[in-house]
Design an enzyme around this catalytic site. Structure first.
Site, PDB file in Angstrom:
ATOM      1  N   GLY A  46       0.943  -1.174  -0.130  1.00  0.00           N
ATOM      2  CA  GLY A  46       0.028   0.138  -0.097  1.00  0.00           C
ATOM      3  C   GLY A  46       1.010   1.270  -0.270  1.00  0.00           C
ATOM      4  O   GLY A  46       2.066   1.247   0.343  1.00  0.00           O
ATOM      5  N   GLN A  51       3.358   9.868   1.332  1.00  0.00           N
ATOM      6  CA  GLN A  51       4.639   9.343   1.405  1.00  0.00           C
ATOM      7  C   GLN A  51       5.582   9.698   0.286  1.00  0.00           C
ATOM      8  O   GLN A  51       6.831   9.297   0.156  1.00  0.00           O
ATOM      9  CB  GLN A  51       4.255   7.460   1.401  1.00  0.00           C
ATOM     10  CG  GLN A  51       3.756   7.212   2.557  1.00  0.00           C
ATOM     11  CD  GLN A  51       3.380   5.680   2.761  1.00  0.00           C
ATOM     12  OE1 GLN A  51       2.586   5.116   2.287  1.00  0.00           O
ATOM     13  NE2 GLN A  51       4.380   5.032   3.305  1.00  0.00           N
ATOM     14  N   CYS A  94       6.144  -0.341   7.436  1.00  0.00           N
ATOM     15  CA  CYS A  94       5.769   0.842   6.755  1.00  0.00           C
ATOM     16  C   CYS A  94       7.012   1.424   5.802  1.00  0.00           C
ATOM     17  O   CYS A  94       8.090   1.258   6.311  1.00  0.00           O
ATOM     18  CB  CYS A  94       5.345   1.780   7.661  1.00  0.00           C
ATOM     19  SG  CYS A  94       4.713   3.445   6.666  1.00  0.00           S
ATOM     20  N   LEU A  95       6.668   1.479   4.375  1.00  0.00           N
ATOM     21  CA  LEU A  95       7.652   1.789   3.764  1.00  0.00           C
ATOM     22  C   LEU A  95       8.561   3.332   4.160  1.00  0.00           C
ATOM     23  O   LEU A  95       9.540   3.711   3.779  1.00  0.00           O
ATOM     24  CB  LEU A  95       7.474   2.082   2.409  1.00  0.00           C
ATOM     25  CG  LEU A  95       6.672   0.940   1.679  1.00  0.00           C
ATOM     26  CD1 LEU A  95       6.028   1.286   0.208  1.00  0.00           C
ATOM     27  CD2 LEU A  95       7.856  -0.236   1.355  1.00  0.00           C
ATOM     28  N   HIS A 136      -4.233   1.447   7.941  1.00  0.00           N
ATOM     29  CA  HIS A 136      -2.733   1.927   8.062  1.00  0.00           C
ATOM     30  C   HIS A 136      -2.614   3.101   7.191  1.00  0.00           C
ATOM     31  O   HIS A 136      -1.827   4.113   7.560  1.00  0.00           O
ATOM     32  CB  HIS A 136      -1.629   0.831   7.697  1.00  0.00           C
ATOM     33  CG  HIS A 136      -0.095   1.267   7.478  1.00  0.00           C
ATOM     34  ND1 HIS A 136       0.577   0.984   8.305  1.00  0.00           N
ATOM     35  CD2 HIS A 136       0.039   1.820   6.725  1.00  0.00           C
ATOM     36  CE1 HIS A 136       2.008   1.466   7.971  1.00  0.00           C
ATOM     37  NE2 HIS A 136       1.648   1.867   6.838  1.00  0.00           N
ATOM     38  N   GLU A 137      -3.240   3.128   5.693  1.00  0.00           N
ATOM     39  CA  GLU A 137      -3.185   3.903   4.738  1.00  0.00           C
ATOM     40  C   GLU A 137      -3.779   5.232   5.213  1.00  0.00           C
ATOM     41  O   GLU A 137      -3.309   6.239   5.154  1.00  0.00           O
ATOM     42  CB  GLU A 137      -3.364   3.652   3.351  1.00  0.00           C
ATOM     43  CG  GLU A 137      -2.640   2.283   3.065  1.00  0.00           C
ATOM     44  CD  GLU A 137      -1.272   2.397   3.005  1.00  0.00           C
ATOM     45  OE1 GLU A 137      -0.657   3.531   2.893  1.00  0.00           O
ATOM     46  OE2 GLU A 137      -0.616   1.494   2.903  1.00  0.00           O
ATOM     47  N   HIS A 140      -2.001   7.424   7.477  1.00  0.00           N
ATOM     48  CA  HIS A 140      -0.982   8.374   6.934  1.00  0.00           C
ATOM     49  C   HIS A 140      -1.783   9.635   6.326  1.00  0.00           C
ATOM     50  O   HIS A 140      -1.141  10.792   6.049  1.00  0.00           O
ATOM     51  CB  HIS A 140      -0.466   7.843   5.524  1.00  0.00           C
ATOM     52  CG  HIS A 140       0.857   6.871   5.782  1.00  0.00           C
ATOM     53  ND1 HIS A 140       1.926   7.238   6.175  1.00  0.00           N
ATOM     54  CD2 HIS A 140       0.796   5.495   5.406  1.00  0.00           C
ATOM     55  CE1 HIS A 140       2.568   6.207   6.337  1.00  0.00           C
ATOM     56  NE2 HIS A 140       2.157   5.156   5.913  1.00  0.00           N
TER      57      HIS A 140
END
Ligand code: GNR
Ligand code: NI
Length: 172
Positions: A46, A51, A94-95, A136-137, A140
């Site tokens: 995702g 990000q 997480c990236l 999670h997204e 963000h």
């Protein structure tokens, strides 16, 4: 399609609240294409627009396995409702928080109302990894990272580690 640089913690942009998209047009679709390409190249499941430094309420996702057919999903202006009182725990990464993982508890099921790639309104009842990932997204979009749910000590240890990698001391 272009692979963009993924911002990593600590970075103030990651704490910004993203703004709703007025209309899903060419520019937004181009952004979604770039986000998907960026996510695939980083082996993520995702990605939120912030990000890659764009504070728009746009999320891309693909939960298909490596050898399966790709299944890209796009969520514009998502709204979450009917959060289950039952929780499920998942080991999240997480990236934007590279190489750090922690068990995070979230509602097991919820509903998501959003616009898709073509700007069409959709409602989805989600559970399992999809529910975990969309939550999670959506965090963000509010400037929240999974490490914010950890104890102060665990969180500060992770940020300390990441600061060392990302801001190397300049040696003259
Ligand atoms: O690639 C990712 N894996 C993942 C695993 C568990 C819970 C959430 C995620 S999302 C993450 C990619 C990412 O950072 N998205 O914002
Ligand atoms: Ni993330």
């Amino acid at each position: 399609m272009t692979v963009k640089t993924i911002l990593t913690e600590p970075n103030k942009l990651l704490r910004q609240v993203s703004q709703p998209v007025a209309k899903v047009g060419k520019e937004e679709q181009q952004l979604m294409d770039d986000m998907l390409e960026t996510m695939y190249s980083a082996n993520g499941i995702g990605l939120a627009a912030i990000q890659i430094g764009i504070p728009k309420r746009i999320i891309v996702m693909d939960l298909s396995k490596e050898n399966e057919k790709k299944e890209p999903r796009y969520f514009v202006n998502p709204i979450i409702s009917n959060k289950d009182t039952l929780k499920s725990t998942y080991e999240e990464g997480c990236l934007s928080v590279p190489n750090q993982f922690a068990e995070i508890e979230r509602p097991k099921k919820c509903d998501i109302e959003y616009l898709d790639y073509n700007g069409e309104k959709k409602i989805l009842n989600v559970e399992g990894l999809l529910a975990t990932c969309i939550q999670h997204e959506m965090d963000h979009l509010e400037g929240i990272l999974f490490i914010d749910y950890l104890s102060k000590l665990k969180k500060s240890m992770i940020i300390k580690k990441l600061s060392k990698i990302k801001s190397p001391r300049i040696v003259v």
